[in-house]
Scaffold this active site. Structure first.
Site, mmCIF file in Angstrom:
data_model
loop_
_atom_site.group_PDB
_atom_site.id
_atom_site.type_symbol
_atom_site.label_atom_id
_atom_site.label_comp_id
_atom_site.label_asym_id
_atom_site.label_seq_id
_atom_site.Cartn_x
_atom_site.Cartn_y
_atom_site.Cartn_z
ATOM 1 N N GLU A 116 0.813 -1.213 0.000
ATOM 2 C CA GLU A 116 0.000 0.000 0.000
ATOM 3 C C GLU A 116 0.851 1.269 0.000
ATOM 4 O OE1 GLU A 116 -3.112 0.401 -0.407
ATOM 5 O OE2 GLU A 116 -3.810 -1.665 -0.277
ATOM 6 N N GLU A 129 7.193 -21.900 7.783
ATOM 7 C CA GLU A 129 7.438 -21.060 8.951
ATOM 8 C C GLU A 129 8.375 -21.724 9.956
ATOM 9 O OE1 GLU A 129 4.207 -21.386 12.282
ATOM 10 O OE2 GLU A 129 3.175 -21.107 10.376
#
Length: 302
Positions: A85, A116
């Protein structure tokens, strides 16, 4: 010896939602809403830690460094979301703020099982982007124990980059690997262990604060307006025209003309109108003030 996840706040059971499986829709919503109201107060408790992080990031930007978010699952997606963004909001280069997620870009849409759990993968991802000591790395993990993030933070510190650990548990494992810890204690989730809820909301709020505050300090705002908006479509062009009008008080037509004469750079158009200078001089003033519109205008008014 395996870690007892039940000892983590994010894995504890919430006394307010023990019977939620028997509740009517409005009661479920009421419980969730009441729990969500605790999030902003939890963030308020860690404002000093967020401030220290903003200073790290701003210093990185001043040196030409970057802000790098690291995480897995929801945490990784939130980092990517904040990063992507920044270019349309602040006209930044996509390299300036980056979000890295365990398992690569594809893991944003579909979970990559096991990614992960690899600290080596965290190190490799940072090496791939050429991490330097001028960068700031923010490791995000609601549980505060994700190996991918731990590996990344250890490596980042080893080369002198600033490091921050963002979690929702006290004395989190990732906190021990960072220069600055941000532990937002939002309490047990409505659905036990579902950290996309309060923990995710808290982390979204914190990331918003870090990136927005750093960009404001870096001259990406004038008053409370996004003067460095990237004009990439008609909606954003109209927004830029509106911003120019609000700051300068000129007509729509004058603002449009100035924006187009400034090659769609709202900052340049504003300085041109406010100072009465040409595009070239406005660009020079902005270059001399590191893109700060207020300082560029004040340089002429003095």
């Amino acid at each position: 010896m395996k870690e007892n996840l039940g000892l983590l706040t994010t894995e504890s059971r919430n006394e307010q939602s023990m019977e939620i499986d028997t509740a009517e829709p409005m009661e479920i919503l009421r419980i969730m809403n009441e729990e969500d109201q605790k999030v902003a107060l939890a963030v308020k408790e860690v404002l000093p830690e967020i401030e220290a992080t903003v200073k790290f990031v701003f210093q990185s930007f001043q040196k030409g460094g970057r802000l790098i978010y690291m995480g897995a699952g929801t945490s990784g997606r939130l980092g990517v979301l904040d990063a992507v963004e920044c270019p349309p909001t602040f006209s930044t280069d996509p390299e300036m703020v980056q979000g890295l997620i365990a398992g690569g870009a594809g893991a944003f849409l579909k979970a990559v099982e096991g990614a992960e759990d690899s600290p080596e993968l965290g190190v490799e991802d940072l090496k791939q982007i050429g991490l330097t000591k001028d960068d700031t790395v923010i490791g995000i993990a609601a549980s505060g124990r994700t190996p991918y993030v731990i590996g990344a933070l250890k490596y980042a510190r080893s080369i002198g980059a600033k490091t921050v650990a963002l979690s929702c548990n006290k004395d989190a494992a990732i906190s021990k690997e960072a220069d600055q810890r941000i532990e937002v204690i939002v309490g047990p989730e409505v659905l036990t262990g579902s950290t996309r809820l309060k923990a995710g909301t808290a982390h979204k709020m914190v990331l918003n604060m870090i990136s927005t505050s750093s960009m404001i300090l870096f001259g990406k705002a004038y008053e409370n307006l996004m003067v460095d908006v990237h004009v990439s479509n008609e909606k954003l062009k109209e927004r830029a025209i509106g911003i120019i009008q609000k700051i300068t008080g000129v007509t729509y037509e004058t603002a449009l003309e100035a924006l187009e004469n400034a090659d769609l750079q709202a900052k340049t158009a504003i300085v041109m109108i406010k100072t009465g200078k040409t595009k070239l001089i406005a660009e020079k003033l902005l270059a001399e003030t590191n893109g700060n519109v207020r300082k560029a205008i004040e340089a002429v008014e003095k």
